[in-house]
Design an enzyme around this catalytic site. Structure first.
Site, PDB file in Angstrom:
ATOM      1  N   LYS A 263      -2.094  -1.526  -3.937  1.00  0.00           N
ATOM      2  CA  LYS A 263      -2.956  -0.353  -3.891  1.00  0.00           C
ATOM      3  C   LYS A 263      -2.127   0.914  -3.959  1.00  0.00           C
ATOM      4  O   LYS A 263      -1.152   0.997  -3.212  1.00  0.00           O
ATOM      5  CB  LYS A 263      -3.740  -0.401  -2.578  1.00  0.00           C
ATOM      6  CG  LYS A 263      -4.557   0.822  -2.267  1.00  0.00           C
ATOM      7  CD  LYS A 263      -5.186   0.668  -0.934  1.00  0.00           C
ATOM      8  CE  LYS A 263      -5.879   1.971  -0.597  1.00  0.00           C
ATOM      9  NZ  LYS A 263      -6.298   2.012   0.766  1.00  0.00           N
TER      10      LYS A 263
ATOM     11  N   LYS B  43       0.860  -1.185   0.000  1.00  0.00           N
ATOM     12  CA  LYS B  43       0.000   0.000   0.000  1.00  0.00           C
ATOM     13  C   LYS B  43       0.893   1.231   0.000  1.00  0.00           C
ATOM     14  O   LYS B  43       1.693   1.431   0.919  1.00  0.00           O
ATOM     15  CB  LYS B  43      -0.909  -0.008   1.231  1.00  0.00           C
ATOM     16  CG  LYS B  43      -1.747   1.260   1.345  1.00  0.00           C
ATOM     17  CD  LYS B  43      -2.808   1.125   2.389  1.00  0.00           C
ATOM     18  CE  LYS B  43      -3.524   2.447   2.590  1.00  0.00           C
ATOM     19  NZ  LYS B  43      -4.599   2.345   3.576  1.00  0.00           N
TER      20      LYS B  43
HETATM   21  C1  PBG Z   1      -7.585   3.229   5.415  1.00  0.00           C
HETATM   22  C2  PBG Z   1      -7.790   3.201   3.959  1.00  0.00           C
HETATM   23  C3  PBG Z   1      -7.595   4.210   3.000  1.00  0.00           C
HETATM   24  C4  PBG Z   1      -8.052   3.698   1.787  1.00  0.00           C
HETATM   25  C5  PBG Z   1      -8.454   2.393   2.024  1.00  0.00           C
HETATM   26  N1  PBG Z   1      -8.263   2.088   3.376  1.00  0.00           N
HETATM   27  C6  PBG Z   1      -7.138   5.609   3.156  1.00  0.00           C
HETATM   28  C7  PBG Z   1      -5.732   5.906   3.472  1.00  0.00           C
HETATM   29  O1  PBG Z   1      -4.893   5.013   3.655  1.00  0.00           O
HETATM   30  O2  PBG Z   1      -5.467   7.091   3.619  1.00  0.00           O
HETATM   31  C8  PBG Z   1      -8.098   4.430   0.485  1.00  0.00           C
HETATM   32  C9  PBG Z   1      -9.056   3.888  -0.509  1.00  0.00           C
HETATM   33  C10 PBG Z   1      -9.393   4.789  -1.644  1.00  0.00           C
HETATM   34  O3  PBG Z   1      -8.781   5.856  -1.870  1.00  0.00           O
HETATM   35  O4  PBG Z   1     -10.326   4.431  -2.356  1.00  0.00           O
HETATM   36  N2  PBG Z   1      -6.283   3.251   5.848  1.00  0.00           N
END
Ligand code: PBG
Length: 320
Positions: free
Chosen positions: A246, A193
């Site tokens: 992601k 991520k």
């Molecule tokens: C929670 C989370 C996030 C997203 C998914 N889980 C936000 C972040 O990490 O700031 C983002 C998903 C999206 O942008 O569609 N940590």
């Protein structure tokens, strides 16, 4: 006989029937997950319809529509009534996601209920872990993440998806689930991520932007791909059953690299900013939303993703 004019690749492109016979990548609703936001109060988001906030009752109605359209899986995000330093709303038995799960589980026994396990929507400062002396403290966050995962499964979740990027969270969650006799519940880990600008609309919808600093101290540097493979490997070693890359579109090379390195199922999260860009361009009359969405989702699968988390899942049910 191996080149033009004997070989003409256009021959198999001539009609829809011919193209269908040789298509290498297909989209099937079975492998799509629809993100849903649950909150104490509804907040219809007219700009990004995939990203409205639903109440518990509202989410049950929304899911009714999704399931009858053929959607097989959803991932739940919660926006709590109150936020605090300990992210109480994340692991509270009576938290918003736990209540939504208890409402959804008996109504939709065949629906796959995935939950995002993170603290950022629930902490007063908006970081994904516990803050000690101005820093997100890795090890102290683990216990709360594990507690959150257990409470989700107790309330009816089929799959937990930790997205916090703390080191060791998969191990901590696996251990806690097993201690509660949830050894059959899979962990879908957000292994790679990235600290991405493409989460903007999500943070708007979830009210989870950090109040100080940013997430680069725990989410990955967009410049790195070898490190992503190390993250995937460590998460799999700790017990992840499947891994997520992601965002998706700017990171197709990472999906491909993970696909070539691991046999575990790979998910890609086609995030809010990727969705919003196409929506905005479509509104401007510059892109055809359906064509751009189908092309994007096909590209994500072609890169090697098995399953895709996408705000287009609802539309896809109508398009396919
Ligand atoms: C929670 C989370 C996030 C997203 C998914 N889980 C936000 C972040 O990490 O700031 C983002 C998903 C999206 O942008 O569609 N940590």
């Amino acid at each position: 006989m191996s080149s033009f004019p004997d070989v003409r690749l256009r021959r198999f492109r001539r009609t829809g029937g011919l193209r269908g016979l040789v298509r290498e990548t297909r989209l099937s609703l079975d492998q799509f997950v629809m993100p849903l936001f649950v909150a104490p109060e509804a907040l219809p988001n007219v700009d990004l319809p995939g990203m409205s906030r639903f109440t518990v009752d509202g989410v049950v109605r929304e899911v009714e529509g999704l399931v009858s359209a053929g959607v097989r899986a959803v991932i739940l995000f919660g926006i709590p009534e109150d936020k605090d330093e300990d992210a109480t709303g994340a692991w509270d038995d009576d938290g918003i996601v736990q209540r939504a799960l208890r409402a959804l589980r008996p109504e939709f026994p065949d629906l796959v209920l995935v939950t995002d396990v993170c603290l950022c929507e629930y902490t007063s400062h908006g970081h994904c872990g516990i803050v000690v002396d101005g820093e997100v403290h890795n090890d102290r966050s683990l216990e709360l993440l594990a507690r959150t995962a257990v409470s989700h499964v107790e309330a009816g979740a089929d799959v937990v998806a930790p997205s916090d990027m703390m080191d060791g969270r998969v191990h901590a969650i696996r251990e806690a689930l097993d201690d509660h006799s949830f050894e059959s519940t899979p962990i879908l880990s957000y292994a790679a991520k990235y600290a991405s600008a493409f989460y903007g609309p999500f943070r708007e919808a979830a009210g989870s932007a950090p109040s100080f600093g940013d997430r680069r101290g725990y989410q990955m540097d967009p410049a790195n791909v070898r490190e992503a493979l190390r993250e995937c490997e460590l998460d799999l070693d700790e017990g992840a059953d499947a891994i997520i890359v992601k965002p998706a579109l700017p990171y197709l090379d990472v999906i491909r690299a993970a696909r070539e390195s691991f046999d575990a199922p790979i998910a890609a999260y086609n995030v809010s900013g990727e969705y919003a860009m196409v929506k905005a361009a479509a509104r401007g009359g510059w892109l055809d939303e359906k064509q751009a969405a189908l092309e994007s989702l096909t590209a994500i699968k072609r890169a090697g993703a098995d399953l895709v988390i996408s705000y287009w899942t609802k539309d896809l049910a109508a398009w396919l």
